[in-house]
Design an enzyme around this catalytic site. Structure first.
Site, PDB file in Angstrom:
ATOM      1  N   TYR A 127      -0.998  36.593  15.695  1.00  0.00           N
ATOM      2  CA  TYR A 127       0.130  36.985  15.960  1.00  0.00           C
ATOM      3  C   TYR A 127       1.113  35.717  16.268  1.00  0.00           C
ATOM      4  CZ  TYR A 127       4.322  39.592  17.951  1.00  0.00           C
ATOM      5  OH  TYR A 127       5.352  40.160  18.319  1.00  0.00           O
TER       6      TYR A 127
HETATM    7  N1  LIG Z   1       6.233  44.866  21.672  1.00  0.00           N
HETATM    8  C1  LIG Z   1       6.733  43.593  22.179  1.00  0.00           C
HETATM    9  O1  LIG Z   1       6.094  43.066  23.234  1.00  0.00           O
HETATM   10  C2  LIG Z   1       7.265  42.401  21.173  1.00  0.00           C
HETATM   11  C3  LIG Z   1       7.875  41.413  21.644  1.00  0.00           C
HETATM   12  C4  LIG Z   1       8.593  40.314  20.806  1.00  0.00           C
HETATM   13  C5  LIG Z   1       8.623  40.901  19.267  1.00  0.00           C
HETATM   14  N2  LIG Z   1       8.216  42.000  18.881  1.00  0.00           N
HETATM   15  C6  LIG Z   1       8.468  42.521  17.735  1.00  0.00           C
HETATM   16  O2  LIG Z   1       9.292  43.539  17.495  1.00  0.00           O
HETATM   17  C7  LIG Z   1       8.949  44.122  16.182  1.00  0.00           C
HETATM   18  C8  LIG Z   1       8.800  45.529  16.509  1.00  0.00           C
HETATM   19  O3  LIG Z   1       7.535  45.706  17.228  1.00  0.00           O
HETATM   20  P1  LIG Z   1       7.245  46.819  18.251  1.00  0.00           P
HETATM   21  O4  LIG Z   1       6.818  46.501  19.472  1.00  0.00           O
HETATM   22  O5  LIG Z   1       8.362  47.940  18.200  1.00  0.00           O
HETATM   23  O6  LIG Z   1       5.895  47.554  17.624  1.00  0.00           O
HETATM   24  P2  LIG Z   1       5.707  48.970  17.050  1.00  0.00           P
HETATM   25  O7  LIG Z   1       5.994  50.106  17.529  1.00  0.00           O
HETATM   26  O8  LIG Z   1       4.127  48.950  16.531  1.00  0.00           O
HETATM   27  O9  LIG Z   1       6.544  48.768  15.455  1.00  0.00           O
HETATM   28  C9  LIG Z   1       6.244  47.973  14.305  1.00  0.00           C
HETATM   29  C10 LIG Z   1       6.342  48.811  13.160  1.00  0.00           C
HETATM   30  O10 LIG Z   1       6.151  48.033  12.087  1.00  0.00           O
HETATM   31  C11 LIG Z   1       5.856  48.879  10.837  1.00  0.00           C
HETATM   32  N3  LIG Z   1       4.651  48.331  10.458  1.00  0.00           N
HETATM   33  C12 LIG Z   1       3.248  48.443  11.129  1.00  0.00           C
HETATM   34  N4  LIG Z   1       2.580  48.013  10.009  1.00  0.00           N
HETATM   35  C13 LIG Z   1       3.018  47.626   8.970  1.00  0.00           C
HETATM   36  C14 LIG Z   1       2.654  47.149   7.793  1.00  0.00           C
HETATM   37  N5  LIG Z   1       1.232  46.868   7.702  1.00  0.00           N
HETATM   38  N6  LIG Z   1       3.535  47.021   6.718  1.00  0.00           N
HETATM   39  C15 LIG Z   1       4.705  47.216   7.012  1.00  0.00           C
HETATM   40  N7  LIG Z   1       5.143  47.638   8.267  1.00  0.00           N
HETATM   41  C16 LIG Z   1       4.484  48.025   9.161  1.00  0.00           C
HETATM   42  C17 LIG Z   1       5.573  50.243  11.368  1.00  0.00           C
HETATM   43  O11 LIG Z   1       6.913  51.090  11.058  1.00  0.00           O
HETATM   44  P3  LIG Z   1       7.123  51.920  10.141  1.00  0.00           P
HETATM   45  O12 LIG Z   1       5.695  52.886   9.772  1.00  0.00           O
HETATM   46  O13 LIG Z   1       8.108  52.895  10.321  1.00  0.00           O
HETATM   47  O14 LIG Z   1       7.399  51.107   8.943  1.00  0.00           O
HETATM   48  C18 LIG Z   1       5.680  49.991  12.940  1.00  0.00           C
HETATM   49  O15 LIG Z   1       5.785  51.147  13.838  1.00  0.00           O
HETATM   50  C19 LIG Z   1       7.637  43.482  15.732  1.00  0.00           C
HETATM   51  O16 LIG Z   1       8.115  42.556  14.495  1.00  0.00           O
HETATM   52  C20 LIG Z   1       7.280  42.722  16.728  1.00  0.00           C
HETATM   53  O17 LIG Z   1       6.446  41.498  16.381  1.00  0.00           O
HETATM   54  C21 LIG Z   1       7.483  42.798  19.730  1.00  0.00           C
END
Ligand SMILES: NC(=O)c1ccc[n+]([C@@H]2O[C@H](COP(=O)([O-])OP(=O)(O)OC[C@H]3O[C@@H](n4cnc5c(N)ncnc54)[C@H](OP(=O)(O)O)[C@@H]3O)[C@@H](O)[C@H]2O)c1
Length: 238
Positions: free
Chosen positions: A146
Site C-alpha cells: 500500500y
Molecule cells: N481508510 C483509510 O484509512 C484511508 C486513509 C487514507 C487514504 N485512504 C484512501 O481513500 C480512498 C478510499 O478508500 P476507503 O477507505 O473509502 O476504502 P473503501 O471503502 O474500500 O473504498 C475503496 C473503493 O475503491 C473501489 N475499488 C476497490 N477495488 C477496486 C479495483 N480493483 N478497481 C477499481 N476500483 C476499486 C471500490 O469502489 P467502487 O466499487 O464503487 O468502484 C471501493 O469501494 C483510497 O484511495 C484509500 O487509499 C484511505
C-alpha cells in the site's frame, strides 16, 4: 439539511464512489450543489442517501482498471475529477498482490490523471483534479505494498502537476473506518466534510490527520519534490 453553493453547477466525478470515503464525499459535494457522477468498478448503480435517508441524484458509470480510455468522452464533460479508488492488500507480498496494488493504486490513477489533463476544454471552464493518495506517502501504514503504491502515485502526481493547467489537489488523509481500513478511527463523513472545507478555503494540499508528523512531513515532501523535479526535468513544448 440545506444546500450551499460552493460547487453549484459543477459536474464532479468520483472514482471508488461506492466506498466509504467515495460516498461520504459525494454527500458533501451534493450539499454544495454539485451534479454527481459515481465512477464504479463494482456492478450496479450507486444508491446514495443523505443523513435523513433521502435519495441523492447521482449518475453511475461503470469502469474497470485497464480500460480508462473508455472514459475519455465522460471525462471531457466533468469540471472536477476525484481519483479516489484504492485497495490495501495488507500483509501480502506475492506477485499478484504486487501487480494489483500498482495497477489499481498507482497506474490506473495515473492513466486517469493523464486522460483528464489531456481532455479538451473548448469553453475554458473551471477544472480541477483531486487525487486521494494517503498519509502513507510519508508515514508507515503497516502495509508495505500500500505504501509503495501510494508513494509512487504521490511522487508522479508531484511531477505531472508541474505542467497542469489548473489546480491539482492532493488529499492526504489519516486512518478512517472503511472496508480498506477496518481499524481506522476517524469517521469518513467527518473526513469528507473537512476535505471539502479545505478545498473551499483554496488549499491544494489537503491534510486531514491527527498525526502531527503528517502535517510536518507532507508539506516538506511536496515542496522538496517540487523543487527537485522542476530543477531536473523540463517541460517539453508541444
Ligand atoms: N481508510 C483509510 O484509512 C484511508 C486513509 C487514507 C487514504 N485512504 C484512501 O481513500 C480512498 C478510499 O478508500 P476507503 O477507505 O473509502 O476504502 P473503501 O471503502 O474500500 O473504498 C475503496 C473503493 O475503491 C473501489 N475499488 C476497490 N477495488 C477496486 C479495483 N480493483 N478497481 C477499481 N476500483 C476499486 C471500490 O469502489 P467502487 O466499487 O464503487 O468502484 C471501493 O469501494 C483510497 O484511495 C484509500 O487509499 C484511505
Amino acid at each position: 439539511m440545506g444546500q450551499s453553493s460552493g460547487f453549484a453547477g459543477l459536474r464532479i466525478g468520483v472514482t471508488g464512489a461506492g466506498g466509504s470515503f467515495g460516498q461520504a464525499l459525494l454527500r458533501q459535494l451534493h450539499q454544495q450543489g454539485a451534479s454527481l457522477v459515481a465512477l464504479r468498478h463494482s456492478a450496479g448503480s450507486l444508491d446514495l442517501r443523505d443523513a435523513a435517508g433521502g435519495q441523492i441524484p447521482v449518475q453511475t458509470v461503470t469502469w474497470q482498471v485497464g480500460e480508462e480510455e473508455q472514459l475519455t468522452a465522460l471525462l471531457a464533460e466533468l469540471q472536477i475529477l476525484v481519483i479516489n479508488h484504492g485497495i490495501n492488500v495488507m500483509g501480502a507480498r506475492d506477485r499478484e498482490a504486487t501487480r494489483l496494488s500498482l495497477e489499481v493504486n498507482t497506474l490506473s490513477a495515473l492513466r486517469l490523471l493523464e486522460l483528464f489533463l489531456a481532455s479538451p476544454n473548448p469553453s475554458g471552464q473551471r477544472r480541477e483534479i483531486w487525487v486521494n493518495t494517503s498519509e502513507a506517502e510519508v508515514n508507515p501504514a503497516f502495509s508495505p505494498l500500500y505504501e509503495i503504491s501510494k508513494r509512487t502515485l504521490g511522487q508522479l502526481l508531484s511531477l505531472r502537476s508541474l505542467d497542469a493547467p489548473w489546480p491539482v489537489r492532493r488529499l492526504v488523509l489519516g486512518p478512517f473506518r472503511s472496508a480498506l481500513n477496518p481499524y481506522g478511527f476517524m469517521d469518513a463523513d467527518r473526513v469528507a466534510a473537512a476535505v471539502v472545507a479545505q478545498v473551499l478555503a483554496g488549499r491544494e494540499l489537503v491534510i486531514v490527520s491527527p498525526n502531527p508528523l503528517t502535517w510536518l512531513l507532507m508539506p516538506l515532501a511536496a515542496w522538496g519534490r517540487r523543487l527537485y523535479f522542476s530543477w531536473f526535468t523540463r517541460h517539453r513544448d508541444p
